[in-house]
Design a protein around this motif. Sequence first.
Motif: not given
Length: 425
Positions: A240-245, A253-254
Motif C-alpha cells: 500500500n505505497p503512498t508518495k509520503a512513504m 524513517d521506515a
Amino acid sequence: MAALLVMTACGGKPQGSDKEANTPAESPKPVKLQVLTPGGGNEQWFMERYGKSIQEKYPHFSFEIMENTGTTIQNIVTEKRKIDLIITSFAGYRGQIKPVELSSDMTDLIKKHGFDTNRVEDAYMDMIRNIDGGKVSGLPLYDLNLLLYYNKDIFDKFGVPYPTDKMKWEDLYGIATRLTRNDGGVQYRGFVTSPSHLVMVNQASLGYFDASGEKAAVQTDGWKQYFELMKPLYSMPGYNPTKAMISGNGIKDAFFKEKSSAMFVMFNSDAPKPEDGINWDAVSLPELKTAPGVGAQPYPVFIGVASTSEHRDEAFLSIAHLLSDSVQTKLASDFANISPLKNPQVKSAFGKNVAQWQGKHIAAITSLKPAGPPAYVGEYLPIGQTAVTNAMLSFVVGEKDANTALREAEEEINKKVAEAKAMKK
C-alpha cells in the motif's frame, strides 16, 4: 610553492658567499582562502576533513567558510564576494555554480603545477569536461555510491536468507515479497526506497534529453521498461505505497526509526551509525539483467577554483594536496570517502577507521563498475530529473500508467526548459 621559495632563497647565489647562503628564507605571506561548502558543510566539517591537512603543508593558509544555504550563492553574486574554493556535488555544481558563472577553467593551473589528471578515474573527468565543453572547472574530491542496506534482525525474525552481492532486481523482488507482511500489528515492508535515487543515478544510463540538451526524450522504451521493473517492489500485497512513504524522510524513517523496512537503497554516506541501534550490513546494488556488473552512475563531489578568486595558485595547491595519494588514503580510512583516484591501495582504505563500517561488507561499495552518465548532463538536467522522478512516483502509487506519466513528464520538461531560456533573454 615551498620548493619555489627554497630555490628563490638559496638557488642561483655565488658559491662561497656565506652571508647570502646563510640568509634565512623569507616566510610566505599569510593567505586567507574563502571557501563555499555544500549545505551542512560548516567550518568544523571543512577543517576536520580538509583544512587542517592543507595547513600541515601550507601553514600560511587560513580559511573562511561559507556554508551554502538558501540564498547564499545569489548573495555572493550580488555582493560580488571573492570566493576562492568551491566544494559541491555535481548536481550543485551544474544547477547552482555554473549558471551564475562562479566556476573557472583550471587547465592552466593543472599544467602550471604539474597535476596529473590521469591519476583520476576517467568517468569523473569525462563528466566535468562534458558539462563544460572540454574545460576542467572542477576535480572530484570524493564519490558517493548507492548500496543495498538490510536489517539483519528483520531477516532473522522471518527466517529469510540475507541478500547477496550481484543479485538482479528480480531476485530482490522475491526476497522483498517474503518480508512484506503484518506481524504483531507492525506492517513490515521488504523494500522502501525513494524513486528519486533510482532515477537520478540509474544503472541504465537513461537520460532526460537528446544529446544536444535541447529537447526532452523520456517517452522511450528504456524508461518505460525501467519503470515497470521497479513498480512490483512497491506494489506487492500489503505494501500500500503512498508518495509520503517512498519519498523524502519517509524512507529513512521506515528503516532507521520504525525499523519496519527490511531493505533500503541509499548512498554510502547514509550508512547507519552505532547510535541508530540497527543490526545491519550492505551488499552491492541489485543489477539489471541487461547490464550485468554495472552499478549506479557516479555522483561525485567536486572541488574547484572560483572565477572570483584572487588567490588562484594557492586555491589550486590546496586542491592538489587534497588529491594526493596520502591525503586521499586518510580521507578514505577516517571519513569513509570513496576516492576518485585509480590507485587500488587508496580505494581499499575505505572505512578502516570509521566505527559504523567496522565488520561490515565494505567490498560491496566498489564491487560494481559505475554506469556511464547520459549524453547530456548540462544545466537543465535537474528539470528532467524532477519530472521523471515525479512521473515514477505517480506510476508506482497507481495514479497514472507508465505511458501517461512519461508523456506528461516530457511535456513538462520542454515547458520548463523553454521558461528557463526565456528568463535568460
